[in-house]
Structure formats: C-alpha cells, structure tokens
Motif scaffolding. Structure first.
Motif, PDB file in Angstrom:
ATOM      1  N   ASN A 120     -79.084 -33.717  21.797  1.00 59.49           N
ATOM      2  CA  ASN A 120     -77.895 -33.007  21.308  1.00 59.49           C
ATOM      3  C   ASN A 120     -77.945 -31.547  21.716  1.00 59.49           C
ATOM      4  OD1 ASN A 120     -79.971 -33.222  18.844  1.00 59.49           O
ATOM      5  ND2 ASN A 120     -78.908 -31.254  18.780  1.00 59.49           N
ATOM      6  N   ASP A 121     -76.789 -30.964  21.689  1.00 60.48           N
ATOM      7  CA  ASP A 121     -76.679 -29.549  22.022  1.00 60.48           C
ATOM      8  C   ASP A 121     -76.897 -28.741  20.752  1.00 60.48           C
ATOM      9  OD1 ASP A 121     -75.421 -27.894  24.435  1.00 60.48           O
ATOM     10  OD2 ASP A 121     -74.829 -26.971  22.554  1.00 60.48           O
ATOM     11  N   ARG A 122     -77.218 -27.466  20.927  1.00 62.00           N
ATOM     12  CA  ARG A 122     -77.372 -26.628  19.733  1.00 62.00           C
ATOM     13  C   ARG A 122     -76.053 -26.406  19.015  1.00 62.00           C
ATOM     14  NH1 ARG A 122     -82.239 -23.952  19.177  1.00 62.00           N
ATOM     15  NH2 ARG A 122     -81.278 -22.483  17.773  1.00 62.00           N
ATOM     16  N   GLY A 123     -74.974 -26.643  19.721  1.00 64.83           N
ATOM     17  CA  GLY A 123     -73.661 -26.429  19.118  1.00 64.83           C
ATOM     18  C   GLY A 123     -73.066 -27.667  18.478  1.00 64.83           C
ATOM     19  N   THR A 124     -73.767 -28.794  18.580  1.00 66.81           N
ATOM     20  CA  THR A 124     -73.285 -30.025  17.959  1.00 66.81           C
ATOM     21  C   THR A 124     -73.222 -29.850  16.442  1.00 66.81           C
ATOM     22  OG1 THR A 124     -74.475 -31.213  19.679  1.00 66.81           O
ATOM     23  CG2 THR A 124     -73.708 -32.508  17.825  1.00 66.81           C
ATOM     24  N   SER A 125     -72.207 -30.421  15.818  1.00 70.37           N
ATOM     25  CA  SER A 125     -72.148 -30.295  14.359  1.00 70.37           C
ATOM     26  C   SER A 125     -73.092 -31.321  13.735  1.00 70.37           C
ATOM     27  CB  SER A 125     -70.728 -30.500  13.851  1.00 70.37           C
ATOM     28  OG  SER A 125     -70.440 -31.864  13.741  1.00 70.37           O
ATOM     29  N   TYR A 126     -73.621 -30.936  12.586  1.00 72.01           N
ATOM     30  CA  TYR A 126     -74.584 -31.801  11.899  1.00 72.01           C
ATOM     31  C   TYR A 126     -73.951 -33.127  11.495  1.00 72.01           C
ATOM     32  CZ  TYR A 126     -78.046 -33.294   8.463  1.00 72.01           C
ATOM     33  OH  TYR A 126     -78.966 -34.011   7.765  1.00 72.01           O
ATOM     34  N   ASN A 127     -72.681 -33.049  11.120  1.00 70.35           N
ATOM     35  CA  ASN A 127     -71.980 -34.261  10.709  1.00 70.35           C
ATOM     36  C   ASN A 127     -71.966 -35.291  11.839  1.00 70.35           C
ATOM     37  OD1 ASN A 127     -70.442 -35.930   9.051  1.00 70.35           O
ATOM     38  ND2 ASN A 127     -68.538 -35.157   9.918  1.00 70.35           N
ATOM     39  N   MET A 128     -71.635 -34.825  13.059  1.00 67.26           N
ATOM     40  CA  MET A 128     -71.594 -35.713  14.213  1.00 67.26           C
ATOM     41  C   MET A 128     -72.971 -36.310  14.480  1.00 67.26           C
ATOM     42  SD  MET A 128     -69.680 -36.970  16.484  1.00 67.26           S
ATOM     43  CE  MET A 128     -69.806 -37.808  18.049  1.00 67.26           C
ATOM     44  N   TYR A 129     -73.982 -35.467  14.381  1.00 70.01           N
ATOM     45  CA  TYR A 129     -75.349 -35.907  14.635  1.00 70.01           C
ATOM     46  C   TYR A 129     -75.748 -37.017  13.667  1.00 70.01           C
ATOM     47  CZ  TYR A 129     -80.422 -35.662  15.018  1.00 70.01           C
ATOM     48  OH  TYR A 129     -81.739 -35.981  15.180  1.00 70.01           O
ATOM     49  N   VAL A 130     -75.420 -36.830  12.381  1.00 62.29           N
ATOM     50  CA  VAL A 130     -75.752 -37.843  11.379  1.00 62.29           C
ATOM     51  C   VAL A 130     -74.970 -39.124  11.636  1.00 62.29           C
ATOM     52  CG1 VAL A 130     -75.557 -38.425   8.926  1.00 62.29           C
ATOM     53  CG2 VAL A 130     -76.541 -36.263   9.602  1.00 62.29           C
ATOM     54  N   GLN A 131     -73.693 -38.980  12.033  1.00 64.40           N
ATOM     55  CA  GLN A 131     -72.898 -40.178  12.333  1.00 64.40           C
ATOM     56  C   GLN A 131     -73.545 -40.985  13.453  1.00 64.40           C
ATOM     57  OE1 GLN A 131     -70.698 -41.126  10.288  1.00 64.40           O
ATOM     58  NE2 GLN A 131     -70.853 -39.158   9.262  1.00 64.40           N
ATOM     59  N   VAL A 132     -74.010 -40.290  14.493  1.00 59.72           N
ATOM     60  CA  VAL A 132     -74.626 -40.973  15.629  1.00 59.72           C
ATOM     61  C   VAL A 132     -75.947 -41.627  15.193  1.00 59.72           C
ATOM     62  CG1 VAL A 132     -75.703 -40.614  17.886  1.00 59.72           C
ATOM     63  CG2 VAL A 132     -73.503 -39.590  17.397  1.00 59.72           C
ATOM     64  N   GLN A 133     -76.763 -40.887  14.463  1.00 63.12           N
ATOM     65  CA  GLN A 133     -78.023 -41.447  13.951  1.00 63.12           C
ATOM     66  C   GLN A 133     -77.732 -42.684  13.113  1.00 63.12           C
ATOM     67  OE1 GLN A 133     -81.219 -41.036  14.156  1.00 63.12           O
ATOM     68  NE2 GLN A 133     -81.780 -38.932  14.574  1.00 63.12           N
ATOM     69  N   ASN A 134     -76.673 -42.601  12.328  1.00 66.76           N
ATOM     70  CA  ASN A 134     -76.300 -43.703  11.454  1.00 66.76           C
ATOM     71  C   ASN A 134     -75.892 -44.937  12.253  1.00 66.76           C
ATOM     72  OD1 ASN A 134     -75.667 -44.855   8.882  1.00 66.76           O
ATOM     73  ND2 ASN A 134     -73.521 -44.556   9.376  1.00 66.76           N
ATOM     74  N   GLU A 135     -75.102 -44.720  13.302  1.00 67.96           N
ATOM     75  CA  GLU A 135     -74.670 -45.853  14.123  1.00 67.96           C
ATOM     76  C   GLU A 135     -75.860 -46.514  14.814  1.00 67.96           C
ATOM     77  OE1 GLU A 135     -71.533 -47.248  14.285  1.00 67.96           O
ATOM     78  OE2 GLU A 135     -71.315 -45.866  12.616  1.00 67.96           O
ATOM     79  N   LEU A 136     -76.799 -45.681  15.286  1.00 69.13           N
ATOM     80  CA  LEU A 136     -77.989 -46.229  15.949  1.00 69.13           C
ATOM     81  C   LEU A 136     -78.819 -47.019  14.939  1.00 69.13           C
ATOM     82  CD1 LEU A 136     -79.045 -43.160  18.122  1.00 69.13           C
ATOM     83  CD2 LEU A 136     -77.840 -45.205  18.870  1.00 69.13           C
ATOM     84  N   ALA A 137     -78.932 -46.474  13.720  1.00 62.90           N
ATOM     85  CA  ALA A 137     -79.683 -47.184  12.678  1.00 62.90           C
ATOM     86  C   ALA A 137     -79.002 -48.495  12.325  1.00 62.90           C
ATOM     87  CB  ALA A 137     -79.802 -46.307  11.437  1.00 62.90           C
ATOM     88  N   ARG A 138     -77.667 -48.466  12.320  1.00 64.28           N
ATOM     89  CA  ARG A 138     -76.926 -49.688  12.000  1.00 64.28           C
ATOM     90  C   ARG A 138     -77.159 -50.764  13.041  1.00 64.28           C
ATOM     91  NH1 ARG A 138     -70.733 -48.786  11.111  1.00 64.28           N
ATOM     92  NH2 ARG A 138     -70.580 -51.000  11.490  1.00 64.28           N
ATOM     93  N   ALA A 139     -77.178 -50.344  14.318  1.00 58.64           N
ATOM     94  CA  ALA A 139     -77.408 -51.303  15.399  1.00 58.64           C
ATOM     95  C   ALA A 139     -78.754 -51.995  15.195  1.00 58.64           C
ATOM     96  CB  ALA A 139     -77.370 -50.595  16.738  1.00 58.64           C
ATOM     97  N   ILE A 140     -79.770 -51.193  14.869  1.00 59.92           N
ATOM     98  CA  ILE A 140     -81.105 -51.772  14.693  1.00 59.92           C
ATOM     99  C   ILE A 140     -81.137 -52.675  13.461  1.00 59.92           C
ATOM    100  CG2 ILE A 140     -83.505 -51.188  14.142  1.00 59.92           C
ATOM    101  CD1 ILE A 140     -82.987 -48.704  16.051  1.00 59.92           C
ATOM    102  N   THR A 141     -80.503 -52.231  12.378  1.00 56.42           N
ATOM    103  CA  THR A 141     -80.464 -53.054  11.167  1.00 56.42           C
ATOM    104  C   THR A 141     -79.793 -54.390  11.446  1.00 56.42           C
ATOM    105  OG1 THR A 141     -80.164 -51.007   9.956  1.00 56.42           O
ATOM    106  CG2 THR A 141     -79.850 -53.032   8.719  1.00 56.42           C
ATOM    107  N   GLU A 142     -78.683 -54.352  12.189  1.00 56.52           N
ATOM    108  CA  GLU A 142     -77.972 -55.602  12.443  1.00 56.52           C
ATOM    109  C   GLU A 142     -78.791 -56.535  13.318  1.00 56.52           C
ATOM    110  OE1 GLU A 142     -73.903 -55.255  13.628  1.00 56.52           O
ATOM    111  OE2 GLU A 142     -73.399 -54.057  11.852  1.00 56.52           O
ATOM    112  N   LEU A 143     -79.462 -55.979  14.325  1.00 57.30           N
ATOM    113  CA  LEU A 143     -80.308 -56.821  15.176  1.00 57.30           C
ATOM    114  C   LEU A 143     -81.425 -57.453  14.360  1.00 57.30           C
ATOM    115  CD1 LEU A 143     -80.612 -54.629  18.374  1.00 57.30           C
ATOM    116  CD2 LEU A 143     -79.520 -56.854  18.216  1.00 57.30           C
ATOM    117  N   ARG A 144     -82.012 -56.649  13.463  1.00 54.61           N
ATOM    118  CA  ARG A 144     -83.088 -57.170  12.616  1.00 54.61           C
ATOM    119  C   ARG A 144     -82.566 -58.250  11.684  1.00 54.61           C
ATOM    120  NH1 ARG A 144     -86.618 -51.860  10.844  1.00 54.61           N
ATOM    121  NH2 ARG A 144     -87.911 -51.795  12.707  1.00 54.61           N
TER     122      ARG A 144
END
Lengths: 187, 154
Positions: A120-144
């Motif tokens: 991520n860039d230093r200018g990325t908003s924290y909200n966006m970063y958490v949303q992306v982390q969340n989507e990645l976590a969801r992908a892994i949860t669903e695969l599991r």
C-alpha cells in the motif's frame, strides 16, 4: 437481639452499580488478527518466489486497487483471490501446487504455493486497507470452509478437534506478505 | 346486601422492599461480569472500520492498545496523532511503551501479548506503516486491526 436494619443495603448496592456503569465499557473488542514478519536481517537475501505464485495486490493513494496488472473493485477481490489460490483449472499463470503430507486429510494434499503480496501507499486510507485485508481474510476463510466441509462435514470455525484445525491450517495457510513500505508520498 | 360490605376501611399494606437489595445486587453482578474497565480516556477520534472477518480479542489482559486518529480537541489540528496510555506520543516512544507493557505482564504471558491498533478509518496508512515498522523492530508481532464486526449477508 434486635434484627439489623437492612434497608440501606439497597442504597449501597445502587451506589456500586452506578460506579460500575460509569467506569466500564460494554463494547467488545474485535479486529482482524495478523502476524507481522520478524525484523529484517540485512544479511539475508529475500526469498526468490516464482512470479506465477505471487498474487500482487496494490492499493494506491487514491484508494484504487490494482491486482495482477489490472484494476479491480473490492467486491471482486475475494473471488479473484479464491480462484488464484485454489487454481482448480491448473492455469499456468496462477499458483503452483506442492505436495504436503497431511494424514488427517488422507495423506498427500496438493497445497497451493500462492503468496498474496500486499502493498500500500502511504496515502492509502486505513479504511480501504482494512477492507482489502478483510476480503483477503474472507477468501481464506471460505477456502478453509470448503475444504473442511469436504473432509469433516462442518465449517472450519465449527471444528473442535485441534488436529483437524491444524490439518486445515496446514493445507491452506494465511500466506499474506506485506512488502516493505515504499516512501512514495504524493499529495 | 350490606352483609358483604365490610364496615372497616381496608388499607393497602406497605409494599415490602426487603427483596430490593437482592435485585439490585443481581444487576450489579451482571454488570461486573459483562463489562470491561475503561483503561484510558481516548483523546483521538475513533471511527472504526467495519469488517466481516473480525475476531474477538480473547484475553483482554494480554492486549495493549495503540490509538491513532485526529485529536478530538480541535485546537490540536487535524493531523493524525498516536495516543499511548493517556497521552499523545510519537512513533519513537513505541519501544518504551511496548517494553513497559511487557514488564507489566507475567513472563509466561509476554509472548502472547497482542497489540490492538485502534485506528480511525480516515487516517492515512503512512502513520500506521510507521507504527507497524516500529512494532516489528521491538518484536511485538501479534497485532489486531481493530474493527467492528459486521454481519455479512451472503
């Protein structure tokens, strides 16, 4: 012996009750759990990862998502990640597989070598970063969940047996690598 | 007919309040069990992002908090600030903070210490990245991006 007057106990209890109401919070703390990589050893060479195993996710200062060379919305990210990690069609552009011996899943399991590289860039908003982390976590949860349903008949979060939990975790690890931050600051 | 009407005037008996303390104690115990103590006054804006994958932090006593957000006091500007314990701090004071948090715990529990980053959703990642780098340097690797659990409608 006269009985002790107990009328004031109610008042005492009320005072304590009010004290607790004021000093405490009701909110339950929850969050996305992550492990940071250990501090970098300057002498150590970065591990060479085959390009096909790298799922590059970039977020720029305008909160735009760039995944494997194309723009993407947050809503599409989960499915793209799942397709990349599972790679059911053995696409040569997607993650490679390696053999892992997991007795609980019936011997040899073809685990994905895929690594999600998040930058991520230093200018990325924290909200966006958490949303992306969340989507990645969801992908892994669903695969599991899918793997767990297939082998044990229940969702991953409903597994109680520690061995089964570890087997699933070994088959589908949380492979998210966060690159060293880049100091690109733009306004 | 007057046979059924009693001549004496009946008075409402006084309501017994002897069980009132018991009831209040019950409420008190309920609160004591369900709530957690407020540890520090938050001085920065805290608008948590929502996430469906948020997990509950299990051991409250093993969590230390780092608050990041723009100050609530408008006089201090809108630039995002870090708050440790009860006061504003800089990135440079994080190692000291982590060391004191570790010191306060049992030796057995120190490895389990989780740092919860309570960051306002409008904060830019730059400051968060700096905090994360600092945490890496002092080996506080377990972190949690604090967020509100959202029920997902699949």
């Amino acid at each position: 012996m006269p009985e002790i007057n107990a009328t004031s106990t109610a008042d005492i209890a009320f005072i304590m009750l009010i004290f607790f109401l004021i000093t405490s919070t009701m909110d339950v703390d929850s969050g996305i759990m992550r492990r940071l990589p250990p501090p970098l050893d300057p002498t150590e060479q970065p591990e060479d990862i085959n390009k096909r195993n790298l799922f590059e996710v970039r977020i720029n200062a305008q909160d735009l998502l760039w995944v494997k060379g194309q723009y993407m919305t947050v809503a599409e990210l989960k499915d793209a990640t799942k397709v990349f990690i599972s790679n059911k069609s053995d696409d040569p552009n997607m993650s490679d597989k390696k053999e892992v011996n997991i007795p609980m899943l019936g011997g040899i399991y073809m685990a994905s070598r895929g690594i999600i590289s998040l930058k991520n860039d230093r200018g990325t908003s924290y909200n966006m970063y958490v949303q992306v982390q969340n989507e990645l976590a969801r992908a892994i949860t669903e695969l599991r969940n899918e793997l767990s349903k297939e082998h044990f008949g229940v969702n991953f979060s409903d597994l109680i047996d520690q061995e089964k939990i570890e087997a699933i975790q070994k088959a589908i690890p949380v492979a998210i690598s966060e690159a060293e931050p880049e100091n690109v600051e733009r306004n | 007919m007057s046979k059924f009407i009693s001549k004496e005037k009946k008075e409402v008996p006084a309501l017994s309040t002897s069980s009132l303390p018991d009831i209040v104690f019950m409420i008190l115990f309920f609160f004591m069990v369900t709530v957690t103590m407020r540890e520090s006054t938050v001085l920065v804006k805290q608008g948590m992002p929502t996430a469906s994958e948020a997990q509950k932090l299990e051991k409250k006593s093993l969590v230390s908090f780092i608050y990041i957000g723009s100050p609530l006091d408008a006089k201090l500007g809108t630039e995002a600030r870090i708050q440790l314990n009860d006061q504003f701090a800089t990135v440079a004071s994080i190692p000291e903070f982590i060391a004191s948090e570790r010191e306060a715990r049992d030796e057995v529990d120190r490895k389990q210490l989780t740092t919860s980053l309570k960051v306002d959703q409008n904060v830019k990642m730059g400051i968060v990245v700096d905090v994360k780098q600092e945490l890496r340097q002092c080996n506080a690797l377990k972190i949690s991006y604090s967020s509100i659990k959202k029920k997902e409608g699949n």
